[in-house]
Design an enzyme around this catalytic site. Structure first.
Site, short mmCIF file in Angstrom:
data_model
loop_
_atom_site.label_atom_id
_atom_site.label_comp_id
_atom_site.label_asym_id
_atom_site.label_seq_id
_atom_site.Cartn_x
_atom_site.Cartn_y
_atom_site.Cartn_z
N SER A 265 0.86 -1.19 0.00
CA SER A 265 0.00 0.00 0.00
C SER A 265 0.89 1.23 0.00
CB SER A 265 -0.86 0.01 1.25
OG SER A 265 -0.03 0.28 2.36
N LYS A 266 0.24 2.37 -0.10
CA LYS A 266 1.00 3.62 -0.13
C LYS A 266 1.82 3.76 1.16
CE LYS A 266 0.41 8.28 -1.56
NZ LYS A 266 0.93 8.68 -2.82
N ARG A 267 1.20 3.37 2.27
CA ARG A 267 1.90 3.51 3.54
C ARG A 267 3.14 2.60 3.62
NH1 ARG A 267 -1.49 1.50 7.95
NH2 ARG A 267 -0.09 -0.23 7.57
N GLY A 269 5.02 1.89 1.16
CA GLY A 269 6.11 2.30 0.26
C GLY A 269 5.70 2.45 -1.19
N GLU A 275 7.76 11.40 -4.87
CA GLU A 275 7.52 11.56 -3.43
C GLU A 275 8.78 11.19 -2.64
OE1 GLU A 275 3.18 10.50 -1.99
OE2 GLU A 275 3.65 9.37 -3.81
#
Ligand code: GLU
Length: 502
Positions: A265-267, A269, A275
């Site tokens: 997931s984005k969290r 990585g 970013e």
């Protein structure tokens, strides 16, 4: 050829490999997607070939303004260079699919003429009905014999402007075998495949058609993409065959997993490369890290760009899913920061601080100041963004002295007055140093002697001075920092802290 690579001659089919990165401009590509680009570039370059960027923008509803630019910026930031692409052109251009519609329409005409494709006028309701029936009868999903219209009738209706799609006429029997560089031959029963859409009712091709047409037209020799495309592979193989084109080689890479094993997931990585850039990672780090996530070369962990360009082979990527290893990422970044040439580090630091220091600090920052600060922190940071909180005091006109209870070492807690008196002595002594003596060794000598005189441990005195001069518990080396801040300001800050504590 590297050792341990017996199949290499089999893998590199043509003399001149041509690999492409074919992003859809639907957002910022995350690291897993960019990894495919990096791998394609490295493999092409290692074997003297070309790396091509092609924008696959045929899904107009998902296109995102500016995404194309950010995709190219991500590659540029990483130092990936392309030989042909939307911005620089090339002899196989254009490299934006929406500018190649005639080519796809020509291919559709060929398939229709050869009875390898058919027009489909089914309404969305009719398609839903078919899907429900399949579900009820436990049949494999996918649209097959949905409408039975003669090609003549279909052409007449199409000519009259009736909305429709064009579908591939997938064989109902037999097996389609497609080869993957990493997995070998994969067989698919044609009875499980559908009559997939080639041309949508808006006149745009689907991914299936457009990329097959383009991979052929652009002489692509090896396609690498995520394993989520394996189920579509037989469709692509059948399309290549229907046109009479040679298929390229394929290498479907395993997805990058989250540390716990699930989807990244984005969290965890799954962020975009840009970013990571904003968060203070160096391009060298990301390049090294992405390659190591799913590929390796013995137990080597540090790979320069040149190492990668001379070592990477698509045939060596692993089939096992790689895990996104944050600790390794941070460690690599610290390592790369420490390894930077001093002047390169100083210029990265300047760029970073110009972004991160408060707006009231005048830009551009003073070069000499940056150059003297840089060596004090190069060994101490893991991310470039760590710098500002360590060094902002160099630009502050005033340091806010925190109350003794939440700042000073144990020695001074609840002893504000004593701390204040000590600082008053420190300021007087420092003030006596001549300008010529305002050097790191003399400042150090003075403070150590004074600590002894006052019956304090050096650390007790220095923690107090550090607080007064930098406003921090942790700072770059104190004596060097004091030299850089300068006598006038140091003395002023110590006097201010002394009166704040009294
Ligand atoms: N446009 C496709 C994507 O972004 C490309 C897949 C491929 O590499 O074939 O997923």
């Amino acid at each position: 050829m590297p050792a341990g690579n017996p199949n290499e001659s089999k893998r590199t089919r043509t003399d001149r490999p041509r690999l492409r990165y074919a992003p859809s401009p639907t957002g910022d590509p995350h690291v897993g997607n960019i990894r495919q680009a990096v791998w394609s570039w490295l493999h092409a370059k290692r074997y003297g070939g070309d790396f091509i960027v092609r924008l696959e923008d045929t899904d107009q509803s998902r296109a995102q303004e500016g995404a194309d630019k950010r995709i190219l910026d991500s590659l540029r930031w990483l130092g990936v260079e392309w030989d042909e692409g939307p911005d620089i052109g090339g002899k196989y251009g254009p490299y934006i699919q929406s500018q190649r519609l005639d080519l796809y329409h020509d291919h559709i005409a060929t398939l229709l003429k050869n009875n390898a494709a058919r027009r489909c006028f089914c309404s969305p309701d009719r398609l839903t009905e078919i899907r429900e029936e399949q579900q009820a009868n436990k049949l494999p999903p996918g649209i097959r014999d949905c409408c039975d219209i003669s090609p003549e009738d279909a052409n007449t209706r199409a000519a009259a402007g009736e909305p429709h799609v064009v579908r591939f006429k997938t064989p109902r029997e037999g097996t389609t075998v497609a080869t993957d560089l990493l997995r070998g031959d994969i067989s698919f029963e044609n009875s499980t495949l559908d009559d997939f859409v080639l041309l949508k009712s808006d006149g745009f091709p689907t991914y299936h058609l457009a990329h097959v047409v383009d991979d052929h037209a652009m002489d692509i020799t090896l396609v690498t993409r995520g394993e989520e495309w394996i189920s579509s592979l037989p469709r692509h193989a059948l399309l290549f065959d229907a046109f009479g084109y040679d298929r390229p080689e394929y290498a479907h890479a395993s997805v990058i997993r989250a540390p716990g094993g699930g989807k990244l997931s984005k969290r965890d990585g799954a962020k975009s490369v840009l970013e990571y850039a904003e968060e203070g990672y160096l391009p060298e780090t990301l390049l090294n890290f992405l390659c190591l996530t799913g590929w390796g070369h013995g137990d080597q962990t540090l790979f320069s760009r040149d190492d990668l360009l001379s070592l990477f082979d698509m045939g060596d990527i692993t089939l096992a899913s790689a895990t996104f290893d944050h600790e390794k990422l941070a460690w690599l970044n610290g390592t790369y920061i420490r390894a930077l040439e001093e002047d390169i580090f100083a210029s990265s630091l300047r760029r970073r601080l110009e972004l991160d220091l408060p707006v009231d600090v005048p830009r551009p920052l003073d070069d000499a100041l940056i150059e003297s600060i840089a060596p004090l922190i190069q060994e101490r940071i893991t991310l470039m963004t760590d710098a500002v909180s360590l060094v902002d005091f160099f630009w502050q006109s005033q340091i806010d002295t925190p109350p003794p209870e939440d700042f000073l070492t144990k020695k001074w807690r609840d002893r504000g007055r004593e701390a204040s008196a000590t600082l008053a002595q420190v300021s007087a002594r420092l003030n006596d140093l001549t300008d010529a003596s305002w050097t790191t060794p003399e400042i150090e000598q003075l403070l150590r002697n004074l600590a002894e005189e006052l019956g304090l441990k050096a650390g007790e005195l220095l923690s107090l001075v550090r607080t007064a001069v930098t406003g921090k518990r942790i700072s770059p080396p104190l004596f060097e920092s004091m030299e850089i801040v300068g006598k006038g300001l140091v003395v002023e800050r110590i006097i201010a802290a002394s009166s704040a504590l009294s």
